[in-house]
Design an enzyme around this catalytic site. Structure first.
Site, PDB file in Angstrom:
ATOM      1  NE  ARG A 121     -24.763 -22.719  58.705  1.00 17.94           N
ATOM      2  CZ  ARG A 121     -25.307 -23.320  59.752  1.00 17.94           C
ATOM      3  NH1 ARG A 121     -26.114 -22.642  60.563  1.00 17.94           N
ATOM      4  NH2 ARG A 121     -25.063 -24.587  59.974  1.00 17.94           N
ATOM      5  CE  LYS A 143     -10.312 -10.205  45.875  1.00 20.21           C
ATOM      6  NZ  LYS A 143      -9.023 -10.168  45.159  1.00 20.21           N
ATOM      7  CD  GLU A 194      -1.887  -1.483  46.910  1.00 18.37           C
ATOM      8  OE1 GLU A 194      -2.471  -1.458  45.804  1.00 18.37           O
ATOM      9  OE2 GLU A 194      -1.234  -2.464  47.293  1.00 18.37           O
ATOM     10  CE  LYS A 236     -10.538  -3.158  46.340  1.00 23.30           C
ATOM     11  NZ  LYS A 236      -9.675  -3.879  47.209  1.00 23.30           N
ATOM     12  CD  GLU A 246      -9.352 -10.907  41.532  1.00 20.67           C
ATOM     13  OE1 GLU A 246      -9.464 -10.469  42.674  1.00 20.67           O
ATOM     14  OE2 GLU A 246      -8.310 -11.387  41.070  1.00 20.67           O
ATOM     15  NE  ARG A 250     -12.195  -7.122  44.030  1.00 21.71           N
ATOM     16  CZ  ARG A 250     -12.858  -7.237  45.171  1.00 21.71           C
ATOM     17  NH1 ARG A 250     -14.124  -7.590  45.160  1.00 21.71           N
ATOM     18  NH2 ARG A 250     -12.272  -7.006  46.317  1.00 21.71           N
ATOM     19  CG  ASN A 254      -4.579  -8.783  40.999  1.00 22.61           C
ATOM     20  OD1 ASN A 254      -4.537  -8.537  42.204  1.00 22.61           O
ATOM     21  ND2 ASN A 254      -5.420  -9.657  40.484  1.00 22.61           N
ATOM     22  CG  HIS A 257      -0.716  -6.290  43.399  1.00 25.14           C
ATOM     23  ND1 HIS A 257      -0.803  -4.981  42.967  1.00 25.14           N
ATOM     24  CD2 HIS A 257      -1.033  -6.254  44.717  1.00 25.14           C
ATOM     25  CE1 HIS A 257      -1.173  -4.204  43.974  1.00 25.14           C
ATOM     26  NE2 HIS A 257      -1.313  -4.950  45.054  1.00 25.14           N
ATOM     27  CG  HIS A 261       1.795 -11.233  44.809  1.00 20.77           C
ATOM     28  ND1 HIS A 261       0.593 -11.481  44.202  1.00 20.77           N
ATOM     29  CD2 HIS A 261       1.534 -10.332  45.786  1.00 20.77           C
ATOM     30  CE1 HIS A 261      -0.348 -10.769  44.783  1.00 20.77           C
ATOM     31  NE2 HIS A 261       0.192 -10.063  45.750  1.00 20.77           N
ATOM     32  CG  HIS A 273       1.456  -5.512  49.872  1.00 22.02           C
ATOM     33  ND1 HIS A 273       1.525  -6.576  48.990  1.00 22.02           N
ATOM     34  CD2 HIS A 273       0.416  -4.743  49.437  1.00 22.02           C
ATOM     35  CE1 HIS A 273       0.570  -6.462  48.082  1.00 22.02           C
ATOM     36  NE2 HIS A 273      -0.122  -5.355  48.338  1.00 22.02           N
TER      37      HIS A 273
HETATM   38  N1  LIG Z   1      -8.983  -7.552  51.623  1.00 22.03           N
HETATM   39  C1  LIG Z   1      -8.328  -6.929  50.669  1.00 22.03           C
HETATM   40  O1  LIG Z   1      -8.853  -6.617  49.601  1.00 22.03           O
HETATM   41  C2  LIG Z   1      -6.887  -6.559  50.910  1.00 22.03           C
HETATM   42  C3  LIG Z   1      -6.219  -5.715  50.022  1.00 22.03           C
HETATM   43  C4  LIG Z   1      -4.908  -5.351  50.326  1.00 22.03           C
HETATM   44  C5  LIG Z   1      -4.274  -5.848  51.457  1.00 22.03           C
HETATM   45  N2  LIG Z   1      -4.965  -6.695  52.286  1.00 22.03           N
HETATM   46  C6  LIG Z   1      -4.332  -7.200  53.498  1.00 22.03           C
HETATM   47  O2  LIG Z   1      -4.120  -6.093  54.377  1.00 22.03           O
HETATM   48  C7  LIG Z   1      -2.971  -6.339  55.187  1.00 22.03           C
HETATM   49  C8  LIG Z   1      -2.066  -5.149  55.084  1.00 22.03           C
HETATM   50  O3  LIG Z   1      -2.772  -4.031  55.534  1.00 22.03           O
HETATM   51  P1  LIG Z   1      -2.031  -2.742  56.097  1.00 22.03           P
HETATM   52  O4  LIG Z   1      -1.027  -2.289  55.151  1.00 22.03           O
HETATM   53  O5  LIG Z   1      -3.091  -1.821  56.537  1.00 22.03           O
HETATM   54  O6  LIG Z   1      -1.177  -3.329  57.274  1.00 22.03           O
HETATM   55  P2  LIG Z   1      -1.476  -3.781  58.780  1.00 22.03           P
HETATM   56  O7  LIG Z   1      -2.903  -3.993  59.056  1.00 22.03           O
HETATM   57  O8  LIG Z   1      -0.537  -4.896  59.002  1.00 22.03           O
HETATM   58  O9  LIG Z   1      -0.979  -2.481  59.568  1.00 22.03           O
HETATM   59  C9  LIG Z   1       0.351  -2.028  59.401  1.00 22.03           C
HETATM   60  C10 LIG Z   1       0.938  -1.552  60.737  1.00 22.03           C
HETATM   61  O10 LIG Z   1       0.329  -0.308  61.086  1.00 22.03           O
HETATM   62  C11 LIG Z   1      -0.186  -0.382  62.419  1.00 22.03           C
HETATM   63  N3  LIG Z   1      -1.289   0.572  62.448  1.00 22.03           N
HETATM   64  C12 LIG Z   1      -2.542   0.453  61.959  1.00 22.03           C
HETATM   65  N4  LIG Z   1      -3.206   1.617  62.043  1.00 22.03           N
HETATM   66  C13 LIG Z   1      -2.360   2.506  62.634  1.00 22.03           C
HETATM   67  C14 LIG Z   1      -2.450   3.881  62.991  1.00 22.03           C
HETATM   68  N5  LIG Z   1      -3.524   4.607  62.696  1.00 22.03           N
HETATM   69  N6  LIG Z   1      -1.411   4.448  63.612  1.00 22.03           N
HETATM   70  C15 LIG Z   1      -0.268   3.729  63.875  1.00 22.03           C
HETATM   71  N7  LIG Z   1      -0.111   2.444  63.543  1.00 22.03           N
HETATM   72  C16 LIG Z   1      -1.142   1.830  62.908  1.00 22.03           C
HETATM   73  C17 LIG Z   1      -0.503  -1.828  62.615  1.00 22.03           C
HETATM   74  O11 LIG Z   1      -0.533  -2.182  63.972  1.00 22.03           O
HETATM   75  C18 LIG Z   1       0.664  -2.492  61.889  1.00 22.03           C
HETATM   76  O12 LIG Z   1       1.813  -2.484  62.714  1.00 22.03           O
HETATM   77  C19 LIG Z   1      -2.343  -7.615  54.684  1.00 22.03           C
HETATM   78  O13 LIG Z   1      -2.692  -8.665  55.543  1.00 22.03           O
HETATM   79  C20 LIG Z   1      -2.977  -7.808  53.308  1.00 22.03           C
HETATM   80  O14 LIG Z   1      -3.052  -9.165  52.941  1.00 22.03           O
HETATM   81  C21 LIG Z   1      -6.236  -7.037  52.041  1.00 22.03           C
END
Ligand SMILES: NC(=O)c1ccc[n+]([C@@H]2O[C@H](COP(=O)([O-])OP(=O)(O)OC[C@H]3O[C@@H](n4cnc5c(N)ncnc54)[C@H](O)[C@@H]3O)[C@@H](O)[C@H]2O)c1
Length: 371
Positions: A121, A143, A194, A236, A246, A250, A254, A257, A261, A273
């Site tokens: 939990r 999130k 972003e 942020k 949100e 918040r 978006n 976005h 999307h 993305h």
């Molecule tokens: N929680 C939130 O508020 C929020 C906001 C935006 C996105 N997200 C989520 O985040 C994810 C996308 O995140 P992301 O863009 O960081 O992508 P990711 O976590 O998929 O990483 C992208 C790639 O970079 C690699 N990588 C990570 N760190 C590295 C480094 N230092 N050196 C070399 N390679 C590295 C990873 O292995 C992967 O291949 C999605 O799942 C999305 O839904 C969440």
């Protein structure tokens, strides 16, 4: 090292931004969430490099035997992976006082955060983002979540993005820009999209930094990256502090976005993305122009900034507008199938209800969609 505060009452925390600070992670974590045990969820791409430095900064007998490695692909961001994390934590004797620490991009952070939110939990959670996108966006705001299979008409299924999850704020976010040295340029640019979005929310200082420091940013200059991540994280953090769940402002995060999307899931486009967000921002500005919310000057500034950062401003191939409008109507931000958008204004952005279909069609045409 810079500090950004996320003011959320009893759930407040700090985002620490610096260069080569992972070797101090152990003492930072013990300072904010003292524990005898630490469990690590690690993006496999950084396991032998940045994560090793981070894990080694903890007292040897306080780190769980093996970090849980994740191949960061969306098909792994699902419940069976969360269950595997829980099992691994139980095998390692983790309890309600164990710190759960995610090291990696947004994917490792989202799934690690959800595992932490739900194990017994809820156990304390720490975010160690290693992508630019995770540093300025995903690691901040609490999130967490996983993708969920959605049945399709042909009896198969597709993964619905982030359809299950929880708000679970970290105890601290530690962003070491040295980790960005190994990130490939395409992923790096996705994070910049972003940053541009945050700048468009009304931060002219950040817009200026992006415009003036392109070369230093791409040279991964430590000082400039620390400044960029700090400014972007601050934007942020302020929005999250004003509206944790949100219910109001918040939603401004978006910006771009709802357009993004609609195009991100189209397989032929092969967009990451951040690339979809970049095109989405251009469409949002065009839509705002059509609605009379901004003049052409702001749109031109945005388009030239995105181009200078190597981000796309048009669809890589034409897509029919009707297909895009259909997806927009079922996006989470649409209410009663009328389209609700976050659009730029002269001073920032605003939520606009019942946007006219003709303004949206114009926006899509501006990025290369066809009737
Ligand atoms: N929680 C939130 O508020 C929020 C906001 C935006 C996105 N997200 C989520 O985040 C994810 C996308 O995140 P992301 O863009 O960081 O992508 P990711 O976590 O998929 O990483 C992208 C790639 O970079 C690699 N990588 C990570 N760190 C590295 C480094 N230092 N050196 C070399 N390679 C590295 C990873 O292995 C992967 O291949 C999605 O799942 C999305 O839904 C969440």
């Amino acid at each position: 090292m810079n500090t950004v505060a996320v003011a959320l009452g009893s759930r407040s925390y700090e985002i620490l931004v610096g260069y080569e600070i992972l070797s101090s992670l152990g003492s930072i974590v013990q300072g904010v969430s003292p524990s005898k045990k630490h469990f690590f969820i690690v993006d496999e791409k950084v396991q032998e490099t940045h994560a090793q430095i981070a894990v080694q900064s903890f007292e040897e007998d306080s780190a769980c035997a093996e970090p849980f490695g994740i191949d960061a692909v969306e098909s792994n961001k699902v419940m069976p992976t969360v269950e595997a994390i829980w099992s691994s934590m139980l095998r390692d004797g983790c309890d309600r006082g164990t710190n759960c620490i995610a090291i990696g991009g947004g994917l490792a952070g989202d799934i690690g955060g959800f595992a932490a939110a739900s194990f017994m939990r809820g156990v304390p959670f720490v975010q160690v983002p290693t992508t630019l996108l995770a540093m300025v966006d995903a690691s901040i705001g609490g999130k967490t979540g996983v993708n969920v299979p959605l049945p399709t008409a042909d009896g198969g299924s597709v993964l619905g993005k982030n359809l299950a999850g929880a708000f679970w704020q970290p105890k601290v976010v530690v962003a070491d820009v040295a980790t960005l040295g190994t990130l490939d340029n395409r992923q790096f640019r996705c994070g910049l999209a972003e940053c541009v979005k945050h700048a468009m929310l009304g931060n002219d200082g950040m817009l200026q930094l992006l415009l003036e420091q392109v070369d230093a940013i791409f040279a991964r200059d430590a000082g400039v990256l620390v400044e960029l991540v700090t400014m972007s994280a601050q934007i942020k953090a302020d929005v999250v502090a004003a509206d944790e769940r949100e219910a109001g402002c918040r939603a401004l995060l978006n910006l771009g976005h709802t357009f993004a999307h609609a195009i991100e899931p189209i397989p032929e486009l092969r967009l990451f993305h951040g690339e979809a967000v970049s095109i989405g921002l251009v469409a949002a500005v065009a839509c705002a122009e059509a609605c009379g919310l901004v003049d052409g000057v702001r749109g031109d500034l945005l388009r030239s900034l995105l181009v200078s950062l190597g981000l796309p401003t048009r669809l890589p191939m034409p897509v029919h507008i009707d297909r895009l409008l259909d997806v927009m109507r079922v996006d989470k931000k649409a209410i009663d199938s009328s389209i609700r958008l976050v659009l730029p204004t002269e001073n920032g952005a605003d939520v606009v209800e019942n946007v006219d279909d003709s303004a949206i069609a114009l926006a899509w045409t501006s990025v290369g969609a066809i009737l």
